[in-house]
Design an enzyme around this catalytic site. Structure first.
Site, PDB file in Angstrom:
ATOM      1  CB  THR B  46     -12.806   5.382   2.669  1.00  0.00           C
ATOM      2  OG1 THR B  46     -11.604   4.938   3.280  1.00  0.00           O
ATOM      3  CG2 THR B  46     -13.070   4.592   1.410  1.00  0.00           C
ATOM      4  CD  GLU B  47      -6.683   8.094   4.548  1.00  0.00           C
ATOM      5  OE1 GLU B  47      -6.900   9.172   5.103  1.00  0.00           O
ATOM      6  OE2 GLU B  47      -5.788   7.302   4.915  1.00  0.00           O
ATOM      7  CG  ASN B  48      -8.874   3.325   1.088  1.00  0.00           C
ATOM      8  OD1 ASN B  48      -9.666   3.947   1.791  1.00  0.00           O
ATOM      9  ND2 ASN B  48      -9.032   2.054   0.806  1.00  0.00           N
ATOM     10  CB  SER B  88      -9.039  10.111  -2.664  1.00  0.00           C
ATOM     11  OG  SER B  88      -9.663   9.934  -1.427  1.00  0.00           O
TER      12      SER B  88
END
Lengths: 244, 212
Positions: B46-48, B88
């Site tokens: 997940t990008e975060n 990320s």
């Protein structure tokens, strides 16, 4: 030739939020950590409103949501421009944008954080494939590498960075918690003055050197704030199966 | 009967090779997480800042500081890791994510994707979509076949602002699964009870049959 600049890496711990925010001026470019409301320096955000500064340029992924976090700055009318990646359901920002009160620059998230990292790492600009062939490319130098168009993106720095850390020692070595880390370590690198709101201040030597997430070289002021709201943006749970 | 949202999620999950690193976009793609077989060794990114994102937490175990890209509370699986946004997006832009499943407003036959703004409408923002679209090894776009007004979302050329050019490999809709290509959308699978005629009527570009 002049001598070295005065050392900034002593006496970093401040007794209050107001003291930590000293020198934050009208028109300042301010980075604020957080992915949405997750990882916001809540007390520093409130403190900036209380300080009464205005015309700020806010650099943050979302600029708040649900009336919380950086929505406080928008509601107080102290922001001139927002550089962010996503607006979504941020009604406060939609309203301010529509009314022409706030200028908004939307940046792809990977480019956003890399521009911030570059500012902190002494890189003036870099080429990225992200945004080629889209509106993001407008007005930017485009150069082909390995047969793919890339955009030249400039570093993005700031006067101040306001971040939240789980734990800090007096030198400013930081550890973050889970996804509250997000942009914060990069913003600490990219700002002239970095302010950390730590859930817990721990003695020097508490952290094993290998376990420091961000070395204190990137931190200038620390204030301990033990109480946080930590609001849920979208609280989603599943039922616990029988017997667990 | 066209596929339901849950059936689409299930079908999308079958597109993911075992042993892959997968990023799921906001919206419809989020549902895919629940359909991945536990023994497939698939790691969700997940990008975060999570590699090894787990399911939604049990009631009472939710942490507002453990969230996905849609800002929903999630969990972290055994062996998962957390990291900052620069790392990320190095994973994303650097081509380390094998499969990305993204929502779409329009997809062109050639694989152009539009999923962040409607002309004249509210600007939702770009988020990580442009980086995911330009950096991922395989992109599956997932969307209903037509808009609420009945307009095709699979089109010859996108008229909405682009997320990235020539990035989508396959499109999964409630009517079927398609491969993008310069001549048109190649039909790979029809939802049960859906006819090729219906698909062609609701698609704004040629729909091709058989192997290229």
């Amino acid at each position: 030739m002049s001598g070295p600049r005065p050392g900034r890496h002593r006496d970093k711990v401040r007794a209050s939020v107001a003291e930590a925010l000293e020198g934050l001026h009208d028109g300042a470019r301010v980075m604020v950590g957080g992915f949405g409301l997750c990882g916001n320096p809540e007390a520093l955000i409130r403190g900036v409103v209380e300080r009464g500064v205005r015309d700020l340029v806010l650099i943050s992924n979302n600029a708040g949501n649900l009336g919380k976090g950086l929505n406080l700055w928008l509601q107080a009318g102290i922001v001139r421009k927002v550089i962010c990646t996503y607006i979504g359901t941020n009604e406060a920002l939609h309203e301010q944008m529509a009314a022409g009160r706030v200028e908004v620059e939307i940046v792809p998230q990977g480019t956003f954080v890399e521009r911030i990292r570059a500012a902190g790492a002494g890189i003036a600009a870099f080429y990225t494939p992200t945004g080629a062939g889209t509106v993001v490319a407008e007005g930017k130098e485009i150069r082909e590498f390995d047969g793919r168009p890339h955009l030249l993106e400039r570093a993005l720095g700031a006067d101040f960075a306001l971040v939240r850390a789980r734990r800090a020692d007096p030198f400013g070595n930081l550890r973050f918690w889970r996804t509250a880390r997000n942009f914060s370590p990069l913003m600490c690198m990219a700002a002239r003055t970095t302010l950390v709101e730590a859930d817990e201040l721990v003695p020097l030597g508490t952290f094993d050197p290998d376990d420091v997430h961000l070395p204190g070289i990137f931190v200038h002021r620390i204030v301990e704030v033990r109480e946080h709201e930590d609001p849920f943006e979208y609280r989603v749970v599943r039922p616990r199966p029988e017997g667990r | 009967m066209p596929w339901s949202r849950e059936q689409m999620a299930e079908r999308a999950a079958r597109e993911i090779p075992p042993g892959s690193i997968v990023n799921l976009g906001i919206g419809l793609p989020t549902l895919v997480a629940d359909c991945i077989p536990p023994d497939a060794d698939i790691w969700l990114h997940t990008e975060n800042g999570i590699l090894g994102m787990g399911p939604f937490p049990y009631e009472g175990e939710e942490d507002p500081q453990i969230i996905n890209a849609g800002k929903q509370t999630v969990t972290i699986v055994r062996g998962g890791s957390t990291f900052d946004s620069a790392l990320s997006f190095a994973m994303i832009r650097g081509g380390h994510v094998d499969v990305t499943i993204l929502g779409a407003m329009q997809v062109s036959a050639a694989g152009d994707l539009a999923n962040w703004a409607i002309p004249g409408g509210k600007v939702m923002g770009i988020g990580g979509a442009m980086d995911l679209a330009s950096g991922s090894g395989f992109i599956l776009a997932m969307t209903t076949h037509v808009t609420r007004e009945g307009e095709p979302k699979l089109v010859a050329e996108c008229t909405y602002p682009l997320t990235a050019r020539r990035c989508v490999h396959r499109v999964l809709t409630d009517l079927g699964l398609f491969a993008c290509g310069p001549e048109g959308f190649r039909l790979l699978e029809l939802a049960p009870g859906v006819s090729l005629d219906e698909v062609r009527r609701k698609t704004g570009a040629p729909v091709l049959e058989g192997r290229p």
